[in-house]
Design an enzyme around this catalytic site. Structure first.
Site, PDB file in Angstrom:
ATOM      1  N   LYS A   1       6.432 -32.195 -12.211  1.00  0.00           N
ATOM      2  CA  LYS A   1       6.790 -30.924 -11.567  1.00  0.00           C
ATOM      3  C   LYS A   1       7.565 -30.031 -12.525  1.00  0.00           C
ATOM      4  CE  LYS A   1       9.060 -32.987  -8.224  1.00  0.00           C
ATOM      5  NZ  LYS A   1       8.894 -34.394  -8.625  1.00  0.00           N
TER       6      LYS A   1
ATOM      7  N   ARG B   1      12.081 -31.448   0.250  1.00  0.00           N
ATOM      8  CA  ARG B   1      11.812 -32.867   0.064  1.00  0.00           C
ATOM      9  C   ARG B   1      11.882 -33.642   1.374  1.00  0.00           C
ATOM     10  NH1 ARG B   1      13.543 -33.362  -5.599  1.00  0.00           N
ATOM     11  NH2 ARG B   1      13.298 -35.494  -6.279  1.00  0.00           N
TER      12      ARG B   1
ATOM     13  N   ARG C   1      11.026 -40.741 -20.393  1.00  0.00           N
ATOM     14  CA  ARG C   1      11.448 -39.336 -20.342  1.00  0.00           C
ATOM     15  C   ARG C   1      12.809 -39.123 -21.019  1.00  0.00           C
ATOM     16  NH1 ARG C   1      11.934 -36.073 -14.895  1.00  0.00           N
ATOM     17  NH2 ARG C   1      13.170 -37.873 -14.266  1.00  0.00           N
TER      18      ARG C   1
ATOM     19  N   ARG D   1      18.215 -39.615 -18.583  1.00  0.00           N
ATOM     20  CA  ARG D   1      18.943 -39.495 -17.317  1.00  0.00           C
ATOM     21  C   ARG D   1      19.293 -40.876 -16.792  1.00  0.00           C
ATOM     22  NH1 ARG D   1      15.368 -35.367 -13.713  1.00  0.00           N
ATOM     23  NH2 ARG D   1      15.776 -36.973 -12.146  1.00  0.00           N
TER      24      ARG D   1
ATOM     25  N   ARG E   1      13.979 -44.338  -5.989  1.00  0.00           N
ATOM     26  CA  ARG E   1      13.512 -42.950  -5.821  1.00  0.00           C
ATOM     27  C   ARG E   1      12.083 -42.915  -5.292  1.00  0.00           C
ATOM     28  NH1 ARG E   1      14.484 -40.847 -11.635  1.00  0.00           N
ATOM     29  NH2 ARG E   1      13.414 -38.986 -10.938  1.00  0.00           N
TER      30      ARG E   1
HETATM   31  P1  AP5 Z   1       8.719 -34.283 -15.328  1.00  0.00           P
HETATM   32  O1  AP5 Z   1       8.022 -32.981 -15.502  1.00  0.00           O
HETATM   33  O2  AP5 Z   1      10.140 -34.381 -15.752  1.00  0.00           O
HETATM   34  O3  AP5 Z   1       8.507 -34.804 -13.828  1.00  0.00           O
HETATM   35  P2  AP5 Z   1       9.154 -34.336 -12.464  1.00  0.00           P
HETATM   36  O4  AP5 Z   1       8.073 -34.389 -11.433  1.00  0.00           O
HETATM   37  O5  AP5 Z   1       9.875 -33.041 -12.629  1.00  0.00           O
HETATM   38  O6  AP5 Z   1      10.125 -35.556 -12.251  1.00  0.00           O
HETATM   39  P3  AP5 Z   1      11.649 -35.637 -11.798  1.00  0.00           P
HETATM   40  O7  AP5 Z   1      12.061 -37.077 -12.004  1.00  0.00           O
HETATM   41  O8  AP5 Z   1      12.498 -34.610 -12.459  1.00  0.00           O
HETATM   42  O9  AP5 Z   1      11.538 -35.380 -10.336  1.00  0.00           O
HETATM   43  P4  AP5 Z   1      12.449 -35.860  -9.293  1.00  0.00           P
HETATM   44  O10 AP5 Z   1      11.796 -35.144  -8.214  1.00  0.00           O
HETATM   45  O11 AP5 Z   1      12.656 -37.283  -9.022  1.00  0.00           O
HETATM   46  O12 AP5 Z   1      13.910 -35.486  -9.861  1.00  0.00           O
HETATM   47  P5  AP5 Z   1      14.839 -34.259  -9.564  1.00  0.00           P
HETATM   48  O13 AP5 Z   1      15.492 -33.878 -10.806  1.00  0.00           O
HETATM   49  O14 AP5 Z   1      14.105 -33.220  -8.766  1.00  0.00           O
HETATM   50  O15 AP5 Z   1       7.841 -35.393 -16.069  1.00  0.00           O
HETATM   51  C1  AP5 Z   1       8.281 -36.743 -16.131  1.00  0.00           C
HETATM   52  C2  AP5 Z   1       7.978 -37.324 -17.529  1.00  0.00           C
HETATM   53  O16 AP5 Z   1       6.579 -37.442 -17.704  1.00  0.00           O
HETATM   54  C3  AP5 Z   1       8.468 -36.418 -18.676  1.00  0.00           C
HETATM   55  O17 AP5 Z   1       8.894 -37.253 -19.708  1.00  0.00           O
HETATM   56  C4  AP5 Z   1       7.212 -35.625 -19.100  1.00  0.00           C
HETATM   57  O18 AP5 Z   1       7.244 -35.268 -20.479  1.00  0.00           O
HETATM   58  C5  AP5 Z   1       6.100 -36.621 -18.806  1.00  0.00           C
HETATM   59  N1  AP5 Z   1       4.871 -36.000 -18.320  1.00  0.00           N
HETATM   60  C6  AP5 Z   1       4.759 -34.943 -17.468  1.00  0.00           C
HETATM   61  N2  AP5 Z   1       3.467 -34.682 -17.202  1.00  0.00           N
HETATM   62  C7  AP5 Z   1       2.750 -35.604 -17.910  1.00  0.00           C
HETATM   63  C8  AP5 Z   1       1.340 -35.865 -18.051  1.00  0.00           C
HETATM   64  N3  AP5 Z   1       0.428 -35.128 -17.410  1.00  0.00           N
HETATM   65  N4  AP5 Z   1       0.978 -36.895 -18.839  1.00  0.00           N
HETATM   66  C9  AP5 Z   1       1.903 -37.652 -19.480  1.00  0.00           C
HETATM   67  N5  AP5 Z   1       3.236 -37.440 -19.402  1.00  0.00           N
HETATM   68  C10 AP5 Z   1       3.660 -36.443 -18.610  1.00  0.00           C
HETATM   69  O19 AP5 Z   1      15.872 -34.917  -8.571  1.00  0.00           O
HETATM   70  C11 AP5 Z   1      16.822 -35.879  -9.008  1.00  0.00           C
HETATM   71  C12 AP5 Z   1      17.672 -36.294  -7.824  1.00  0.00           C
HETATM   72  O20 AP5 Z   1      18.365 -35.144  -7.277  1.00  0.00           O
HETATM   73  C13 AP5 Z   1      16.887 -36.875  -6.626  1.00  0.00           C
HETATM   74  O21 AP5 Z   1      16.629 -38.259  -6.782  1.00  0.00           O
HETATM   75  C14 AP5 Z   1      17.874 -36.573  -5.478  1.00  0.00           C
HETATM   76  O22 AP5 Z   1      18.925 -37.487  -5.452  1.00  0.00           O
HETATM   77  C15 AP5 Z   1      18.433 -35.200  -5.863  1.00  0.00           C
HETATM   78  N6  AP5 Z   1      17.626 -34.099  -5.298  1.00  0.00           N
HETATM   79  C16 AP5 Z   1      16.869 -33.198  -5.987  1.00  0.00           C
HETATM   80  N7  AP5 Z   1      16.275 -32.340  -5.136  1.00  0.00           N
HETATM   81  C17 AP5 Z   1      16.647 -32.724  -3.877  1.00  0.00           C
HETATM   82  C18 AP5 Z   1      16.330 -32.243  -2.582  1.00  0.00           C
HETATM   83  N8  AP5 Z   1      15.487 -31.218  -2.383  1.00  0.00           N
HETATM   84  N9  AP5 Z   1      16.891 -32.865  -1.523  1.00  0.00           N
HETATM   85  C19 AP5 Z   1      17.752 -33.881  -1.692  1.00  0.00           C
HETATM   86  N10 AP5 Z   1      18.076 -34.414  -2.889  1.00  0.00           N
HETATM   87  C20 AP5 Z   1      17.528 -33.827  -3.979  1.00  0.00           C
END
Ligand code: AP5
Length: 217
Positions: A13, A88, A127, A160, A171
């Protein structure tokens, strides 16, 4: 144009939001980045959120909805936004509807990036993130040009804490229980487009761009 990027942790994402934001000149808001920014600044919100993030759990809905409301009412988002990581839960989806209605706007589309769990674990364990601008890298799939240094802003990159295997498993479980119901929720309103996220970054990007272009017509 108001868009949501939906998908499991590690689906890409953040990676894709960054590219779509540039291509379509739409600002990008990532709830996870906002929480991490607050934690870095040691705000009350950041310290509260970290208790949940560290366990792989979701931050409570009321706090999260208030943070997003506060952000997207700013003038820089008045022409549209790409939301990454929000909503979410079903309560957050209702919250988003209310926020947008209050601003006289509607949600134009939800882009669901589908990736199998085994691939997600591999992506998250490799990552790395920029400490300053949060650009995501991957030690194998998207390494920075200079090891340990962000291509975009030159700051250090790091792993992270919640990308450690035990937290990744928590997660994923939370995603399947609390977030995946949003797929059917948005599908029933005809807002959801599913994109295969298991290809390489460029392939997924082309598929998503095509969806956004068709939504713009
Ligand atoms: P990346 O683009 O970083 O993936 P992502 O989908 O953004 O993953 P996140 O882990 O950031 O999502 P998340 O939803 O768990 O975490 P968030 O920060 O929102 O890609 C991942 C890796 O793969 C990278 O290394 C990239 O280079 C690689 N990659 C990407 N595409 C690829 C491809 N096609 N092929 C190969 N490699 C690829 O949330 C963190 C925490 O915050 C949550 O756990 C929760 O506690 C809290 N939080 C955040 N939002 C909320 C909410 N709305 N409500 C409640 N709690 C929340």
């Amino acid at each position: 144009m108001n868009l949501v990027l939906l998908g499991p942790p590690g689906a890409g994402k953040g990676t894709q939001a960054e590219r779509l934001a540039e291509e379509f000149e739409l600002p990008h808001v990532a709830s996870g980045d906002l929480f991490r920014e607050n934690l870095k600044n040691k705000t009350e919100l950041g310290l509260l959120a970290n208790r949940y993030i560290a366990e792989g759990e979701l931050v409570p809905d009321d706090v999260t909805i208030a943070m997003i409301r506060d952000r997207i009412k700013r003038p820089e988002y008045e022409n549209g936004v790409i939301l990454d990581g929000f909503p979410r839960t079903l309560a957050q989806a209702e919250g988003l509807k209310e926020i947008l209605t209050g601003l006289g706007r509607t949600l134009d589309g939800v882009l669901y990036i589908a990736v199998p769990d085994e691939e997600l674990v591999h992506r998250l364990s490799g990552r790395r993130i920029c400490r300053r601008c949060q650009t995501p890298y991957h030690i194998q799939f998207k390494p920075p040009q200079k090891q340990g240094v962000c291509d975009t802003c030159g700051a250090n990159i790091y792993q992270r804490d919640d990308d450690k295997p035990e937290t990744v498993r928590a997660r994923l479980e939370v995603y399947h229980q609390q977030t995946s119901p949003l797929i059917d929720f948005y599908r029933q309103y005809g807002l959801l487009t599913e994109v295969d996220g298991s290809g390489d970054i460029e392939t997924v990007n082309s598929a998503l761009s095509e969806v956004v272009r068709s939504l713009m017509k």
